[in-house]
Scaffold this active site. Structure first.
Site, PDB file in Angstrom:
ATOM      1  N   ARG A  76       0.828  -1.218   0.000  1.00 39.80           N
ATOM      2  CA  ARG A  76       0.000   0.000   0.000  1.00 39.80           C
ATOM      3  C   ARG A  76       0.853   1.255   0.000  1.00 39.80           C
ATOM      4  NH1 ARG A  76      -4.944  -1.866   3.956  1.00 39.80           N
ATOM      5  NH2 ARG A  76      -6.099  -2.908   2.291  1.00 39.80           N
TER       6      ARG A  76
ATOM      7  N   LYS B 285     -19.940 -17.318  -0.477  1.00 42.13           N
ATOM      8  CA  LYS B 285     -21.390 -17.139  -0.354  1.00 42.13           C
ATOM      9  C   LYS B 285     -22.035 -16.375  -1.495  1.00 42.13           C
ATOM     10  CE  LYS B 285     -21.814 -17.414   4.617  1.00 42.13           C
ATOM     11  NZ  LYS B 285     -22.175 -16.679   5.825  1.00 42.13           N
TER      12      LYS B 285
ATOM     13  N   GLY C 264     -10.751  -8.775  -2.068  1.00 47.83           N
ATOM     14  CA  GLY C 264     -10.324  -9.687  -1.019  1.00 47.83           C
ATOM     15  C   GLY C 264      -9.575 -10.931  -1.442  1.00 47.83           C
TER      16      GLY C 264
ATOM     17  N   GLY D 150     -13.224  -3.782  -0.235  1.00 44.79           N
ATOM     18  CA  GLY D 150     -14.616  -3.341  -0.113  1.00 44.79           C
ATOM     19  C   GLY D 150     -14.976  -2.263  -1.125  1.00 44.79           C
TER      20      GLY D 150
HETATM   21  P1  AMP Z   1     -15.204 -14.654  -0.514  1.00 48.24           P
HETATM   22  O1  AMP Z   1     -14.556 -13.887   0.600  1.00 48.24           O
HETATM   23  O2  AMP Z   1     -16.705 -14.658  -0.463  1.00 48.24           O
HETATM   24  O3  AMP Z   1     -14.654 -14.294  -1.863  1.00 48.24           O
HETATM   25  O4  AMP Z   1     -14.859 -16.171  -0.233  1.00 48.24           O
HETATM   26  C1  AMP Z   1     -13.552 -16.655  -0.268  1.00 48.24           C
HETATM   27  C2  AMP Z   1     -13.507 -17.934   0.491  1.00 48.24           C
HETATM   28  O5  AMP Z   1     -14.323 -18.897  -0.135  1.00 48.24           O
HETATM   29  C3  AMP Z   1     -12.123 -18.529   0.527  1.00 48.24           C
HETATM   30  O6  AMP Z   1     -11.652 -18.473   1.847  1.00 48.24           O
HETATM   31  C4  AMP Z   1     -12.328 -19.964   0.071  1.00 48.24           C
HETATM   32  O7  AMP Z   1     -11.671 -20.902   0.892  1.00 48.24           O
HETATM   33  C5  AMP Z   1     -13.818 -20.151   0.197  1.00 48.24           C
HETATM   34  N1  AMP Z   1     -14.320 -21.201  -0.694  1.00 48.24           N
HETATM   35  C6  AMP Z   1     -14.084 -21.337  -2.004  1.00 48.24           C
HETATM   36  N2  AMP Z   1     -14.652 -22.465  -2.471  1.00 48.24           N
HETATM   37  C7  AMP Z   1     -15.264 -23.077  -1.443  1.00 48.24           C
HETATM   38  C8  AMP Z   1     -16.005 -24.285  -1.286  1.00 48.24           C
HETATM   39  N3  AMP Z   1     -16.235 -25.090  -2.328  1.00 48.24           N
HETATM   40  N4  AMP Z   1     -16.480 -24.582  -0.060  1.00 48.24           N
HETATM   41  C9  AMP Z   1     -16.235 -23.765   0.986  1.00 48.24           C
HETATM   42  N5  AMP Z   1     -15.556 -22.602   0.910  1.00 48.24           N
HETATM   43  C10 AMP Z   1     -15.071 -22.260  -0.285  1.00 48.24           C
END
Ligand code: AMP
Length: 395
Positions: free
Chosen positions: A35, A197, A353, A376
């Site tokens: 940064r 999610k 992220g 974010g």
């Molecule tokens: P996000 O912050 O929503 O982009 O989510 C990222 C996280 O999703 C990472 O820490 C991954 O380990 C998790 N992730 C990716 N694929 C899967 C999966 N099939 N089951 C559970 N977690 C997952």
């Protein structure tokens, strides 16, 4: 859109909002200076013009004046990165700050103490913003990471510089690169949305459906789509209450002529661990008690094909649990395909992220066109929101 080149900083003091919220280890040493490096071009350009720089930033989330959040910890690293001795000012407003700033001459860099030592900062307090505004002739916002906040130093302060305000080089290039995907894209455009999610990505998907030709869905969120379509997903991650929404997205995509690519096979495991037993299964026929933690080899090929045939790519979110090496292959394969497409002239933007963490971990940073520095803030731009820190400069 006013940028640095609209001003000559000779003899002027630039009050620059930077994002030096860097990670520190237990000995308070900076463990990742990206940064600081990201703000360097702006600072150097102002010094080369003959100006001086007054830097302001937050660090962590201090309650009162907690010493562990003092910017004194980053003075040395900042001096090293910039190649100029940086002087810490022990307060960010008030007499000490004003006196030190008035004694500062061309070529000098001052770093104000943590803005969040004052709760007025995050409250967006007008009087506090006015006090800050006394510390410079021209306000420069180069902090993309906080551009989505209505804080005193990121948005409110701009009111006190009606003419003399502009974007720094980092913030300007973030805006320009995100616009290359959202507004001036070369078709075909593919968005890869992964991560855990559906609920955290839903607004992004809805906002970009009008701008893309292909939507690749991977990661944990894919299973909510698969289950909603009647698939058997074992004990994979699912958001039961988002299944209707998933079907609605598929319907909207179809109406808008967007091709949706869901995984067709998965690496499934009997535990969420590096020691788990694994096998490959069809995405919609996963055995009871097993969970999908990465996309399978057929999906890797299908996703790569889409990527290699696209001219603009947005990547947000890993397609598997890349933190565990056993389930990182899908994310690496995707990174390789994006790198190959980029080499052939495709514009690729990675942001938000965990995909940035994955890109760094697997050394793709130099093989994609642009890696956004704002988690974010980047997500909110993709959601179609106008960021207060950007709007304040445009007004
Ligand atoms: P996000 O912050 O929503 O982009 O989510 C990222 C996280 O999703 C990472 O820490 C991954 O380990 C998790 N992730 C990716 N694929 C899967 C999966 N099939 N089951 C559970 N977690 C997952």
């Amino acid at each position: 859109m006013k940028t640095l080149s609209d001003f000559n900083f000779n003899g002027k003091k630039a009050l620059i909002r930077v994002d030096f919220n860097v990670p520190l280890n237990e000995s308070f040493e900076v463990t990742d200076a990206s940064r600081i490096e990201a703000a360097k071009p702006t600072i150097i350009k102002i010094l080369e013009d003959g100006g001086s720089c007054v830097l302001m930033s937050h660090l962590g989330r201090p309650k009162n004046r907690e010493e562990r959040f003092s910017l004194k910890h980053i003075v040395k690293k900042t001096s090293d990165v910039l190649g100029v001795n940086v002087r810490l000012v022990e307060d960010c407003v008030g007499q000490i700050a004003e006196d030190t700033v008035s004694s500062c001459g061309s070529g000098e860099i001052l770093l104000l103490e943590n803005l969040r030592y004052y709760e007025e900062e995050t409250k967006g307090d007008r009087d506090f913003a006015e006090q800050l505004s006394k510390l410079g002739d021209i306000y420069v916002n180069d902090a993309f990471g906080t551009a989505h906040r209505v804080h005193a130093s990121t948005a409110i302060i701009a009111d006190f510089f009606p003419e003399n305000k502009c974007f720094g080089l980092l913030l300007a290039s973030e805006i320009e690169n995100i616009n290359k995907v959202l507004n001036n894209s070369v078709k075909p455009v593919a968005a890869i949305i992964g991560g855990a999610k559906v609920s955290s990505k839903i607004t992004i998907i809805e906002n970009i459906l009008d701008k893309i030709d292909h939507l690749i869905i991977g990661g944990g969120m894919a299973f909510t789509f698969v289950k909603a379509q009647g698939g058997k997903i074992g004990s994979s991650l699912v958001e039961e209450d988002k299944q209707e929404l998933a079907l609605e997205i598929l319907k909207q995509a179809k109406e808008k002529g967007v091709s949706v690519h869901l995984p067709t096979d998965a690496i499934v495991a009997d535990a969420f661990s590096e020691e788990a037993n694994t096998k490959i299964e069809e995405i919609n026929a996963i055995s009871d008690g097993w969970m999908g933690l990465d996309v399978g080899p057929r999906t890797n090929e299908e996703f790569s094909n889409v990527v290699l045939n696209s001219k603009t790519i947005l990547w947000n979110g890993p397609v598997g649990v890349f933190e565990l090496s056993k389930f990182a292959e899908g994310t690496i394969a995707l990174g390789n395909a994006i790198a190959e497409a980029t080499e052939a002239g495709t514009f690729s933007l990675v942001g938000g992220g965990d995909s940035v963490a994955a890109v760094k971990q697997f050394n793709f940073t130099d093989k994609v066109s642009y890696v956004s520095t704002g988690g974010g803030a980047m997500l909110e731009m993709l959601e179609g929101k106008t960021l207060p820190g950007i709007q304040a400069i445009l007004d």
